[in-house]
Write an enzyme that holds these catalytic residues in place. Structure first.
Site, PDB file in Angstrom:
ATOM      1  N   HIS A 108      12.679  50.834 -27.045  1.00 30.01           N
ATOM      2  CA  HIS A 108      13.683  51.655 -26.375  1.00 30.01           C
ATOM      3  C   HIS A 108      14.139  52.704 -27.393  1.00 30.01           C
ATOM      4  O   HIS A 108      14.133  52.452 -28.598  1.00 30.01           O
ATOM      5  CB  HIS A 108      14.855  50.744 -25.988  1.00 30.01           C
ATOM      6  CG  HIS A 108      15.912  51.373 -25.144  1.00 30.01           C
ATOM      7  ND1 HIS A 108      16.895  52.168 -25.669  1.00 30.01           N
ATOM      8  CD2 HIS A 108      16.136  51.319 -23.806  1.00 30.01           C
ATOM      9  CE1 HIS A 108      17.690  52.564 -24.684  1.00 30.01           C
ATOM     10  NE2 HIS A 108      17.257  52.062 -23.546  1.00 30.01           N
ATOM     11  N   ASP A 185      15.688  43.127 -30.997  1.00 26.66           N
ATOM     12  CA  ASP A 185      16.383  43.769 -29.882  1.00 26.66           C
ATOM     13  C   ASP A 185      16.214  42.850 -28.675  1.00 26.66           C
ATOM     14  O   ASP A 185      15.178  42.845 -28.006  1.00 26.66           O
ATOM     15  CB  ASP A 185      15.789  45.156 -29.616  1.00 26.66           C
ATOM     16  CG  ASP A 185      16.452  45.833 -28.420  1.00 26.66           C
ATOM     17  OD1 ASP A 185      17.301  45.193 -27.762  1.00 26.66           O
ATOM     18  OD2 ASP A 185      16.115  46.995 -28.133  1.00 26.66           O
ATOM     19  N   GLN A 188      16.677  42.774 -23.399  1.00 20.89           N
ATOM     20  CA  GLN A 188      16.030  42.357 -22.144  1.00 20.89           C
ATOM     21  C   GLN A 188      15.593  40.902 -22.167  1.00 20.89           C
ATOM     22  O   GLN A 188      14.927  40.442 -21.226  1.00 20.89           O
ATOM     23  CB  GLN A 188      14.801  43.247 -21.865  1.00 20.89           C
ATOM     24  CG  GLN A 188      15.115  44.707 -21.671  1.00 20.89           C
ATOM     25  CD  GLN A 188      15.904  44.986 -20.381  1.00 20.89           C
ATOM     26  OE1 GLN A 188      15.988  44.138 -19.483  1.00 20.89           O
ATOM     27  NE2 GLN A 188      16.496  46.162 -20.288  1.00 20.89           N
ATOM     28  N   LYS A 211      24.003  43.626 -19.602  1.00 19.18           N
ATOM     29  CA  LYS A 211      22.693  43.202 -19.108  1.00 19.18           C
ATOM     30  C   LYS A 211      22.630  41.687 -18.919  1.00 19.18           C
ATOM     31  O   LYS A 211      21.639  41.154 -18.444  1.00 19.18           O
ATOM     32  CB  LYS A 211      21.601  43.655 -20.077  1.00 19.18           C
ATOM     33  CG  LYS A 211      21.478  45.175 -20.126  1.00 19.18           C
ATOM     34  CD  LYS A 211      20.176  45.611 -20.695  1.00 19.18           C
ATOM     35  CE  LYS A 211      20.239  47.034 -21.192  1.00 19.18           C
ATOM     36  NZ  LYS A 211      19.758  47.998 -20.205  1.00 19.18           N
ATOM     37  N   CYS A 349      14.064  55.323 -20.998  1.00 21.89           N
ATOM     38  CA  CYS A 349      14.390  55.487 -22.429  1.00 21.89           C
ATOM     39  C   CYS A 349      13.259  54.998 -23.321  1.00 21.89           C
ATOM     40  O   CYS A 349      13.502  54.437 -24.405  1.00 21.89           O
ATOM     41  CB  CYS A 349      15.700  54.792 -22.795  1.00 21.89           C
ATOM     42  SG  CYS A 349      17.130  55.437 -21.964  1.00 21.89           S
TER      43      CYS A 349
HETATM   44  N1  PMP Z   1      17.084  48.069 -25.985  1.00 16.82           N
HETATM   45  C1  PMP Z   1      16.512  47.777 -24.805  1.00 16.82           C
HETATM   46  C2  PMP Z   1      15.219  47.039 -24.773  1.00 16.82           C
HETATM   47  C3  PMP Z   1      17.151  48.147 -23.624  1.00 16.82           C
HETATM   48  O1  PMP Z   1      16.582  47.860 -22.450  1.00 16.82           O
HETATM   49  C4  PMP Z   1      18.374  48.840 -23.693  1.00 16.82           C
HETATM   50  C5  PMP Z   1      19.093  49.282 -22.428  1.00 16.82           C
HETATM   51  N2  PMP Z   1      18.260  49.873 -21.479  1.00 16.82           N
HETATM   52  C6  PMP Z   1      18.923  49.118 -24.947  1.00 16.82           C
HETATM   53  C7  PMP Z   1      18.250  48.716 -26.073  1.00 16.82           C
HETATM   54  C8  PMP Z   1      20.222  49.844 -25.099  1.00 16.82           C
HETATM   55  O2  PMP Z   1      21.256  49.165 -24.494  1.00 16.82           O
HETATM   56  P1  PMP Z   1      22.694  49.861 -24.296  1.00 16.82           P
HETATM   57  O3  PMP Z   1      22.425  51.162 -23.604  1.00 16.82           O
HETATM   58  O4  PMP Z   1      23.447  48.897 -23.443  1.00 16.82           O
HETATM   59  O5  PMP Z   1      23.285  50.037 -25.651  1.00 16.82           O
END
Ligand code: PMP
Length: 391
Positions: A108, A185, A188, A211, A349
């Protein structure tokens, strides 16, 4: 019970953010209705109760990921802030010119951009583990990359655009052999799979509350105590100090050192309620059910020849990304919406992932334990409906 465009809502965008269980909403309302006060400050009872509840949430998170101590749990705004905190408070102070950071091609943006910024500032080198066309990391390439200059390996556990479950334990074990710092990270994975920070050999772990059925604006940074202790604060000001004089400041112990200013009290308490809720259902039950849901959906999608699934790793969870021949994902998403089906379309993203596959975007359906097999059927019918329109 919600309707969207006159149709029962089928919410298939939990990878972007989850819906909230009533107990989470109630926990937040209870705080504001019955015992709200700022934390860590007042000697009066209200403040003591809200402080206790806030700290109880830290304990719940600690137990959920099997951390050694609740001092290893720092509350942040979310995964993005947690990674920025590590880049700033660890990267800036402990990396020097020529050091290397390894991430992967499927990260991401939140796990790319903070490192690019650090690379610019500190003249460190950022390297990307490549993946194959199934969306599986090429481990041999990773092993070749590792060297004595590798200082950080930061990796997504489950890809938010491909659904790949990465073999993080194996990767982190290798990274630890050469003394690198490992960052997971878990944005997910935290809501879909059991995580034990010691078993996975990670030094840091990040995720966002929203999430995992909790509120927005709250997230977690787990860090090994010895690392957190030697790191500089990320932000400074009130609540993160022991003593301030005109000449100098003595910082609070961890985790307080990293929680400057008035915190997201309701966020932490809501997150604690969300994790308690998951525990009450049982993560093994959730995993079993979601696995069945995912298999059912994948089998059904594979029966439609016009659909190409993007991300066909052997180990996958929680989502299906796909493209339809000659139909832009935004059109798919718009028609789905008319049918009451909420999916995400775009790059999620993860622009480098789209570039790998030579596509502008995908449609992503992501699942949670509140989804049903009936909803998967609606999803499948919706795909067929779109195909018919464009035929
Ligand atoms: N890492 C991953 C794998 C994600 O899916 C996301 C959110 N889509 C993020 C980081 C960032 O999360 P946040 O926008 O809640 O900070």
């Amino acid at each position: 019970s919600k309707e969207m465009n006159g149709k029962p809502l089928v919410f298939l965008d939990s990878a972007a953010s989850t819906q909230k269980p009533q107990v989470v909403i109630d926990a937040i309302a209870d705080l504001y209705s019955n015992y709200y006060a700022n934390i860590h400050r007042g000697v009066y009872q209200l403040s003591q109760v809200s402080t206790e509840k806030y700290e109880e949430a830290r304990e719940i998170v600690k137990n959920y990921i099997s951390a050694a101590s609740s001092d290893e749990i720092v509350f942040t705004r979310g995964a993005t802030e947690s990674i920025n905190l590590i880049a700033y408070s660890y990267g800036r102070y402990f990396l020097s010119e020529g050091d290397e950071i390894i991430v992967s091609e499927m990260e991401h943006h939140a796990n790319i951009v903070p490192w690019q910024q650090l690379a610019k500032e500190k003249k460190v080198v950022l390297r990307y583990i490549p993946m194959d066309d199934n969306g599986e990391l090429l481990l041999d390439e990773f092993y070749k990359m590792l060297n004595t200059r590798t200082k950080i390996v930061s990796l997504v556990h489950i890809s938010n655009s491909l659904g790949t479950i990465n073999p993080v334990k194996e990767i982190f074990n290798k990274a630890k052999e050469i003394g690198a710092i490992t960052i997971l990270d878990a944005s997910q994975s935290i809501q879909h799979t059991k995580i034990n920070v010691n078993e996975l050999n990670c030094d840091f772990l990040v995720f966002s509350g929203h999430k995992i059925y909790g509120p927005t604006g709250i997230g977690v940074l787990y860090g090994k105590l010895d690392l957190l202790k030697k790191m500089e604060p990320y932000q400074t000001g009130g609540d993160m100090i022991k003593s301030v004089t005109f000449e100098r400041t003595i910082f609070a112990d961890v985790p307080g050192k990293f929680e400057a200013g008035t915190q997201n009290i309701e966020g932490a308490i809501g997150l604690g309620a969300a994790i308690k809720y998951i525990n009450s259902i049982g993560l093994p039950e959730i995993m079993k059910y979601e696995h069945q849901l995912m298999k059912y959906a994948t089998d059904k999608v594979l029966e439609i020849p016009q659909v190409k699934i993007i991300g066909t790793a052997k180990e996958k969870a929680s989502l299906i990304s796909f493209i339809l021949e000659d139909v832009h994902p935004h059109d798919v998403g718009t028609i789905f919406d008319k049918l009451g089906v909420a999916v995400r379309t775009g790059q999620h993203c993860t622009e480098p992932v789209m570039r790998h596959f030579g596509i502008p975007a995908t449609t992503r359906a992501s699942f949670a334990f509140y989804n049903t097999f009936e909803e998967i059927n609606v999803f499948i019918e919706s795909i067929k409906y779109v195909i018919n329109i464009f035929d």
